[in-house]
Motif scaffolding. Structure first.
Motif, PDB file in Angstrom:
ATOM      1  N   ALA A 150       3.264   9.819   0.443  1.00 59.85           N
ATOM      2  CA  ALA A 150       3.126   8.844   1.523  1.00 59.85           C
ATOM      3  C   ALA A 150       3.593   9.507   2.810  1.00 59.85           C
ATOM      4  O   ALA A 150       4.566  10.265   2.809  1.00 59.85           O
ATOM      5  CB  ALA A 150       3.953   7.593   1.229  1.00 59.85           C
ATOM      6  N   GLN A 151       2.887   9.245   3.898  1.00 63.71           N
ATOM      7  CA  GLN A 151       3.217   9.867   5.177  1.00 63.71           C
ATOM      8  C   GLN A 151       4.504   9.262   5.732  1.00 63.71           C
ATOM      9  O   GLN A 151       4.669   8.042   5.772  1.00 63.71           O
ATOM     10  CB  GLN A 151       2.063   9.660   6.160  1.00 63.71           C
ATOM     11  N   VAL A 152       5.435  10.117   6.139  1.00 61.41           N
ATOM     12  CA  VAL A 152       6.714   9.657   6.672  1.00 61.41           C
ATOM     13  C   VAL A 152       6.811  10.032   8.139  1.00 61.41           C
ATOM     14  O   VAL A 152       6.637  11.199   8.515  1.00 61.41           O
ATOM     15  CB  VAL A 152       7.900  10.260   5.887  1.00 61.41           C
ATOM     16  N   ARG A 153       7.061   9.043   8.967  1.00 58.02           N
ATOM     17  CA  ARG A 153       7.327   9.256  10.382  1.00 58.02           C
ATOM     18  C   ARG A 153       8.684   8.654  10.717  1.00 58.02           C
ATOM     19  O   ARG A 153       9.382   8.132   9.849  1.00 58.02           O
ATOM     20  CB  ARG A 153       6.218   8.627  11.228  1.00 58.02           C
ATOM     21  N   LYS A 154       9.028   8.702  11.977  1.00 62.67           N
ATOM     22  CA  LYS A 154      10.337   8.213  12.393  1.00 62.67           C
ATOM     23  C   LYS A 154      10.524   6.747  12.039  1.00 62.67           C
ATOM     24  O   LYS A 154      11.612   6.308  11.667  1.00 62.67           O
ATOM     25  CB  LYS A 154      10.502   8.424  13.897  1.00 62.67           C
ATOM     26  N   GLU A 155       9.440   5.965  12.129  1.00 60.87           N
ATOM     27  CA  GLU A 155       9.544   4.533  11.879  1.00 60.87           C
ATOM     28  C   GLU A 155       9.568   4.194  10.393  1.00 60.87           C
ATOM     29  O   GLU A 155       9.879   3.066  10.019  1.00 60.87           O
ATOM     30  CB  GLU A 155       8.377   3.796  12.544  1.00 60.87           C
ATOM     31  N   GLY A 156       9.154   5.134   9.537  1.00 61.56           N
ATOM     32  CA  GLY A 156       9.151   4.850   8.109  1.00 61.56           C
ATOM     33  C   GLY A 156       7.957   5.454   7.407  1.00 61.56           C
ATOM     34  O   GLY A 156       7.203   6.256   7.980  1.00 61.56           O
ATOM     35  N   ALA A 157       7.762   5.063   6.148  1.00 65.90           N
ATOM     36  CA  ALA A 157       6.648   5.551   5.336  1.00 65.90           C
ATOM     37  C   ALA A 157       5.412   4.717   5.634  1.00 65.90           C
ATOM     38  O   ALA A 157       5.468   3.483   5.627  1.00 65.90           O
ATOM     39  CB  ALA A 157       7.002   5.466   3.858  1.00 65.90           C
ATOM     40  N   GLN A 158       4.274   5.389   5.864  1.00 63.31           N
ATOM     41  CA  GLN A 158       3.032   4.697   6.176  1.00 63.31           C
ATOM     42  C   GLN A 158       2.013   4.974   5.079  1.00 63.31           C
ATOM     43  O   GLN A 158       1.884   6.097   4.597  1.00 63.31           O
ATOM     44  CB  GLN A 158       2.492   5.146   7.536  1.00 63.31           C
ATOM     45  N   PHE A 159       1.267   3.934   4.698  1.00 60.87           N
ATOM     46  CA  PHE A 159       0.253   4.087   3.657  1.00 60.87           C
ATOM     47  C   PHE A 159      -0.749   2.952   3.789  1.00 60.87           C
ATOM     48  O   PHE A 159      -0.510   1.941   4.460  1.00 60.87           O
ATOM     49  CB  PHE A 159       0.889   4.086   2.262  1.00 60.87           C
ATOM     50  N   THR A 160      -1.901   3.148   3.146  1.00 65.76           N
ATOM     51  CA  THR A 160      -2.965   2.148   3.164  1.00 65.76           C
ATOM     52  C   THR A 160      -2.909   1.327   1.885  1.00 65.76           C
ATOM     53  O   THR A 160      -2.788   1.878   0.785  1.00 65.76           O
ATOM     54  CB  THR A 160      -4.337   2.821   3.287  1.00 65.76           C
ATOM     55  N   LEU A 161      -3.008   0.016   2.054  1.00 67.28           N
ATOM     56  CA  LEU A 161      -2.937  -0.902   0.922  1.00 67.28           C
ATOM     57  C   LEU A 161      -4.285  -1.600   0.786  1.00 67.28           C
ATOM     58  O   LEU A 161      -4.732  -2.304   1.695  1.00 67.28           O
ATOM     59  CB  LEU A 161      -1.817  -1.922   1.141  1.00 67.28           C
ATOM     60  N   SER A 162      -4.965  -1.382  -0.339  1.00 73.76           N
ATOM     61  CA  SER A 162      -6.280  -1.976  -0.574  1.00 73.76           C
ATOM     62  C   SER A 162      -6.157  -3.476  -0.812  1.00 73.76           C
ATOM     63  O   SER A 162      -5.072  -3.983  -1.126  1.00 73.76           O
ATOM     64  CB  SER A 162      -6.943  -1.307  -1.782  1.00 73.76           C
ATOM     65  N   PRO A 163      -7.262  -4.224  -0.679  1.00 77.54           N
ATOM     66  CA  PRO A 163      -7.208  -5.683  -0.867  1.00 77.54           C
ATOM     67  C   PRO A 163      -6.629  -6.083  -2.228  1.00 77.54           C
ATOM     68  O   PRO A 163      -7.042  -5.554  -3.266  1.00 77.54           O
ATOM     69  CB  PRO A 163      -8.677  -6.100  -0.738  1.00 77.54           C
ATOM     70  N   PHE A 164      -5.660  -6.964  -2.186  1.00 82.47           N
ATOM     71  CA  PHE A 164      -5.008  -7.538  -3.369  1.00 82.47           C
ATOM     72  C   PHE A 164      -4.346  -6.482  -4.263  1.00 82.47           C
ATOM     73  O   PHE A 164      -4.050  -6.743  -5.423  1.00 82.47           O
ATOM     74  CB  PHE A 164      -6.003  -8.358  -4.205  1.00 82.47           C
ATOM     75  N   ARG A 165      -4.097  -5.319  -3.736  1.00 82.73           N
ATOM     76  CA  ARG A 165      -3.528  -4.242  -4.540  1.00 82.73           C
ATOM     77  C   ARG A 165      -1.996  -4.332  -4.561  1.00 82.73           C
ATOM     78  O   ARG A 165      -1.371  -4.728  -3.577  1.00 82.73           O
ATOM     79  CB  ARG A 165      -3.946  -2.881  -3.988  1.00 82.73           C
ATOM     80  N   ILE A 166      -1.428  -3.948  -5.694  1.00 81.16           N
ATOM     81  CA  ILE A 166       0.023  -3.800  -5.813  1.00 81.16           C
ATOM     82  C   ILE A 166       0.353  -2.321  -5.678  1.00 81.16           C
ATOM     83  O   ILE A 166      -0.254  -1.483  -6.347  1.00 81.16           O
ATOM     84  CB  ILE A 166       0.530  -4.332  -7.165  1.00 81.16           C
ATOM     85  N   GLU A 167       1.288  -1.997  -4.808  1.00 80.59           N
ATOM     86  CA  GLU A 167       1.655  -0.600  -4.570  1.00 80.59           C
ATOM     87  C   GLU A 167       3.159  -0.435  -4.771  1.00 80.59           C
ATOM     88  O   GLU A 167       3.956  -1.273  -4.339  1.00 80.59           O
ATOM     89  CB  GLU A 167       1.286  -0.197  -3.150  1.00 80.59           C
ATOM     90  N   THR A 168       3.536   0.651  -5.451  1.00 83.25           N
ATOM     91  CA  THR A 168       4.945   0.978  -5.651  1.00 83.25           C
ATOM     92  C   THR A 168       5.252   2.258  -4.892  1.00 83.25           C
ATOM     93  O   THR A 168       4.576   3.275  -5.080  1.00 83.25           O
ATOM     94  CB  THR A 168       5.266   1.161  -7.142  1.00 83.25           C
ATOM     95  N   ILE A 169       6.277   2.207  -4.042  1.00 86.21           N
ATOM     96  CA  ILE A 169       6.654   3.333  -3.193  1.00 86.21           C
ATOM     97  C   ILE A 169       8.097   3.710  -3.497  1.00 86.21           C
ATOM     98  O   ILE A 169       8.977   2.842  -3.577  1.00 86.21           O
ATOM     99  CB  ILE A 169       6.521   2.982  -1.693  1.00 86.21           C
ATOM    100  N   ALA A 170       8.335   5.014  -3.679  1.00 89.73           N
ATOM    101  CA  ALA A 170       9.695   5.527  -3.854  1.00 89.73           C
ATOM    102  C   ALA A 170      10.156   6.116  -2.529  1.00 89.73           C
ATOM    103  O   ALA A 170       9.503   7.016  -1.979  1.00 89.73           O
ATOM    104  CB  ALA A 170       9.739   6.578  -4.952  1.00 89.73           C
ATOM    105  N   LEU A 171      11.262   5.610  -2.005  1.00 91.69           N
ATOM    106  CA  LEU A 171      11.802   6.063  -0.729  1.00 91.69           C
ATOM    107  C   LEU A 171      13.057   6.897  -0.973  1.00 91.69           C
ATOM    108  O   LEU A 171      13.992   6.426  -1.631  1.00 91.69           O
ATOM    109  CB  LEU A 171      12.160   4.871   0.164  1.00 91.69           C
ATOM    110  N   LYS A 172      13.055   8.116  -0.475  1.00 88.20           N
ATOM    111  CA  LYS A 172      14.284   8.905  -0.483  1.00 88.20           C
ATOM    112  C   LYS A 172      15.005   8.603   0.818  1.00 88.20           C
ATOM    113  O   LYS A 172      14.566   9.007   1.898  1.00 88.20           O
ATOM    114  CB  LYS A 172      13.986  10.400  -0.607  1.00 88.20           C
ATOM    115  N   VAL A 173      16.099   7.867   0.719  1.00 93.07           N
ATOM    116  CA  VAL A 173      16.731   7.298   1.908  1.00 93.07           C
ATOM    117  C   VAL A 173      17.933   8.129   2.333  1.00 93.07           C
ATOM    118  O   VAL A 173      18.550   8.841   1.534  1.00 93.07           O
ATOM    119  CB  VAL A 173      17.160   5.837   1.646  1.00 93.07           C
ATOM    120  N   LYS A 174      18.261   8.011   3.611  1.00 93.65           N
ATOM    121  CA  LYS A 174      19.454   8.648   4.153  1.00 93.65           C
ATOM    122  C   LYS A 174      20.659   7.736   3.934  1.00 93.65           C
ATOM    123  O   LYS A 174      20.534   6.512   3.930  1.00 93.65           O
ATOM    124  CB  LYS A 174      19.280   8.926   5.643  1.00 93.65           C
ATOM    125  N   ALA A 175      21.799   8.346   3.746  1.00 84.66           N
ATOM    126  CA  ALA A 175      23.023   7.560   3.591  1.00 84.66           C
ATOM    127  C   ALA A 175      23.435   7.001   4.944  1.00 84.66           C
ATOM    128  O   ALA A 175      23.282   7.663   5.972  1.00 84.66           O
ATOM    129  CB  ALA A 175      24.138   8.424   3.023  1.00 84.66           C
TER     130      ALA A 175
END
Length: 344
Positions: free
Chosen positions: A74-99
């Motif tokens: 997933a594309q990561v920018r300063k504002e967060g992770a960006q991705f495309t979500l298809s109609p009625f789709r369920i998406e699971t995203i793993a975020l490696k977060v900063k402390a």
């Protein structure tokens, strides 16, 4: 400040640390997780460009399947992770977060043990919950067919053999002692059972049960302690415990009166089941009143009586159900509250 700032017409349905430690009966580390799982779905039927961030910032992100196995970046920018979500789709995203740059410190988010001790291990028989607090790190059972006639005349004793079963559900070794609570005039050999179990292992220990008195009715109770909580297994001998009890309304709520002819104290988990209008702040604007207590651990003494006074708003016309659970049995009674009930 939001922990999970988002953009786009998507709904976040889950926010959790990565992994399934409870499902595998693995201990959960207390350190702050660095990998967070976010599950979102698209509800409008149109493809969406979605952003998911984190309050302290992100280092990386990736798409996963429902088992949290990586399936794409997933594309990561300063504002967060960006991705495309298809109609009625369920998406699971793993975020490696900063402390976060602040020390939050340890904090107790709730109680660590059940309020009623010891905990009846076969909790499913009491129709309670999925697992007691702590997720049953140790499994406990007590089995055997106990004869009450003098089938082995040995010094006037009647001797039987029962089996204590233990399971270590943890990934680390565990050791301790099984202790027994018995009616007067009964004893076990040995008096205690020391154990040591390797990770994910089990064992069965034979224990001799001797009757040294004429009493042939009662319960053998095996107990183990782990992390401040006591688990108990019960094996009834002879006629089982049957409480005689009634539930009636009072001016201030209701009262439960329990009577026992059992030769031992009986531990009872008592619950109040009531309409959600009596749940107070839990239902905010829908509440008409609040009941102070909805659970109590009661002890009915051997051959004695016990009462439980339940405070409830007498001005509210409502029903109230009491559930008693003991020795693997569940019993219910219902009563009507309110001014109309007081006139009867």
């Amino acid at each position: 400040m939001s922990f999970l700032p988002t953009e786009g017409d998507a709904i976040a349905t889950a926010l959790k640390p990565a992994g399934f430690p409870l499902a595998a009966h693995e201990p959960v580390e207390s350190d702050r997780p660095s990998r967070i799982i976010v599950r979102m779905y698209e509800p409008t039927g149109f493809q969406q460009r979605v952003r998911a961030g984190w309050f302290a910032g992100l280092e990386a992100a990736e798409r996963t399947n429902l088992l949290e196995e990586p399936v794409g970046a997933a594309q990561v920018r300063k504002e967060g992770a960006q991705f495309t979500l298809s109609p009625f789709r369920i998406e699971t995203i793993a975020l490696k977060v900063k402390a976060p740059d602040v020390d939050l410190g340890p904090e107790e988010l709730g109680r660590r043990v059940e309020p009623g001790q010891p905990v009846y291990f076969a909790h499913w028989q009491h129709n309670m919950h999925a697992e007691p607090l702590g997720a049953s790190p140790i499994g406990l059972s007590l089995r055997g067919e106990v004869r009450t006639d003098t089938h082995v005349p040995q010094g006037g004793y009647t001797i039987n053999t029962v089996h204590v079963g233990l399971v270590n559900n943890l990934t680390t070794p565990v050791a301790g002692k099984v202790r027994f609570v018995l009616p007067e005039g009964w004893r076990t050999v040995p008096a205690e059972v020391p154990y040591r179990l390797e990770p994910r292992s089990s064992a069965s220990y034979p224990v001799m049960l001797a009757f040294e008195s004429p009493l042939r009715r009662g319960a053998v109770k095996a107990q183990v302690e782990y992390d401040g909580q006591v688990y108990e297994a019960v094996l009834e001998v002879g006629e089982p415990a049957r409480l005689s009890w009634e539930l009636r309304p009072t001016r201030r709520g209701a009262v439960v009166t329990m009577m026992s002819d059992y030769p031992q104290d009986v531990n009872v988990d008592a619950f109040v089941i009531a309409p959600h209008e009596l749940w107070g702040d839990l239902v905010e604007g829908a509440a008409l009143a609040e009941m102070p207590s909805r659970y109590e651990r009661l002890v009915v003494p051997a051959g004695g009586k016990a009462r439980w006074h339940i405070e409830a708003p007498h001005e509210v016309d409502a029903w109230l159900t009491v559930k008693l659970a003991y020795h693997g049995r569940v019993e219910y009674r219902q009563v009507r509250l309110g001014p109309a009930a007081q006139k009867k």
